[in-house]
Design an enzyme around this catalytic site. Structure first.
Site, PDB file in Angstrom:
ATOM      1  CE1 TYR A  95      -4.395   1.142   0.476  1.00 49.93           C
ATOM      2  CE2 TYR A  95      -3.365   2.759   1.909  1.00 49.93           C
ATOM      3  CZ  TYR A  95      -4.458   2.321   1.187  1.00 49.93           C
ATOM      4  OH  TYR A  95      -5.616   3.066   1.185  1.00 49.93           O
ATOM      5  CB  SER A 190       1.253  -5.359   2.905  1.00 51.74           C
ATOM      6  OG  SER A 190       0.256  -4.646   3.606  1.00 51.74           O
ATOM      7  CD  GLN A 191      -2.216  -2.014  -2.549  1.00 52.87           C
ATOM      8  OE1 GLN A 191      -3.149  -1.233  -2.435  1.00 52.87           O
ATOM      9  NE2 GLN A 191      -1.071  -1.673  -3.118  1.00 52.87           N
ATOM     10  CG  ASP A 276       0.774  -7.440  10.571  1.00 52.29           C
ATOM     11  OD1 ASP A 276       0.517  -6.231  10.696  1.00 52.29           O
ATOM     12  OD2 ASP A 276       0.944  -7.994   9.465  1.00 52.29           O
ATOM     13  CG  HIS A 305       2.481  -4.930   8.047  1.00 51.00           C
ATOM     14  ND1 HIS A 305       1.608  -5.961   7.730  1.00 51.00           N
ATOM     15  CD2 HIS A 305       2.531  -4.140   6.932  1.00 51.00           C
ATOM     16  CE1 HIS A 305       1.164  -5.801   6.498  1.00 51.00           C
ATOM     17  NE2 HIS A 305       1.708  -4.711   5.986  1.00 51.00           N
TER      18      HIS A 305
END
Length: 335
Positions: A95, A190-191, A276, A305
């Site tokens: 992101y 992540s994203q 996370d 994260h």
């Protein structure tokens, strides 16, 4: 670091009721079959070689027709002197990240693979620049970010465009003359992990998928327990639009990696971090536990994260090498 979510044992057993939205498969089939106005989908991918300064890697500035035929930028890196057909890693970004500069991210090409990094439309403001605009209008009164952009319906939501872009990138690499179409792996952090899960559910015949601390999984839970962005964008939106809770989560359900995971059959290597607070581990485990294909997970108990970072990159390198070695191909071992 204190626990931010369920325990590891609870996460491994966590299988919440998460109903598939009506028409989920039809929505995605129609989206991917949709023709762009004016024949824009007839445009061909472009691969223009550039001098990145890395003499052991060939680098190409990429433009691929994505959603609605609009160009999506990227970088394609290949080992210099390779004759192909090569195994290929298609990577989606976290992101806020864009594709960055031509000399960045040489690892996969150095390992002997073709490596396509897809720019994420409208992003590129955090740690790497981007070059692909998102020109569709967003929601009226959308919270800054992307989770509520176009959230009035699945047809207008931002991630409909992004997931379509990602599918088109995989299709372009399957048709590339130096790539073995049977040996394509998708990955992302992540994203990027959430996008990879969606592609794994939407594109049959992938060799593998590596979702790394994946975002966009069990979105209803994440929006209710995550205390840090990006999921807080949803809470901020619903704090104002108190009457839209049900339709908002219905829209987001079409982009939930936990649903796409039920359609995925390629072998998968997940990573999940138990501390996370951005992508809570129970949400990542929701997708992992529902994943329909063969799967493995690496759990980083004391990490946030950032997950396994370079330790996990080493796990991925070994996993992809073993995966490709087990597939019929003209060149199973890039070394």
């Amino acid at each position: 670091m204190p626990s931010v979510d369920l325990t590891l044992a609870e996460c491994r057993a966590y299988r919440p009721e998460l109903p598939l939205p009506d028409g989920f498969d039809a929505f995605w089939s129609e989206t991917l079959d949709e023709k762009a106005p004016g024949g824009a989908t007839d445009r061909q991918p472009r691969f223009d070689r550039v001098d990145s300064g890395l003499v052991q890697i060939r680098t190409y500035d990429v433009s691929i027709p994505g959603y609605d035929g609009r160009p999506v930028r990227g970088w394609l890196r290949m080992p210099a002197g390779s004759t192909g057909p090569l195994g290929c890693v298609v990577e989606f970004l976290g992101y806020g990240r864009g594709r960055g500069l031509a000399h960045e991210q040489p690892m996969w090409a150095c390992a002997g693979y073709a490596h396509l990094v897809m720019d994420t439309r409208g992003q590129g403001w955090s740690s790497a620049t981007g070059d692909t605009p998102d020109t569709d209008p967003g929601s009226a009164g959308a919270v800054p970010g992307f989770l509520t952009r176009g959230v009035e319906s699945p047809g207008t939501h931002y991630y409909r465009r992004v997931f379509t872009d990602a599918v088109r990138c995989v299709q372009a690499m399957r048709e590339h003359p130096e790539v073995d179409p049977a040996r394509i792996v998708v990955t992302g952090v992540s994203q990027g992990g959430g996008i990879a899960l969606a592609v794994a559910g939407l594109v049959p015949g992938l060799a593998g998928v590596m979702p790394d601390v994946p975002f966009l999984c069990n979105i209803p839970r994440a929006a209710r327990i995550a205390a840090t962005p990006p999921y807080t964008e949803i809470a901020a939106y619903l704090r104002l639009h108190r009457d839209r809770v049900e339709p908002v989560f219905r829209t987001l359900s079409y982009f939930d990696g936990a649903h796409h995971a039920t359609r995925a059959t390629a072998p998968a290597l997940f990573s999940i971090a138990m501390a996370d607070d951005i992508c809570p581990p129970s949400t990542c485990f929701t997708a992992y536990n529902r994943y329909a294909g063969p799967k493995e997970v690496r759990v980083y108990e004391f990490n946030g994260h950032e997950g396994g970072t370079e330790h996990h990159r080493a796990e991925q390198l070994a996993w992809v090498r073993a995966l490709f070695a087990g597939l019929p191909a003209e060149q199973a071992d890039p070394a």
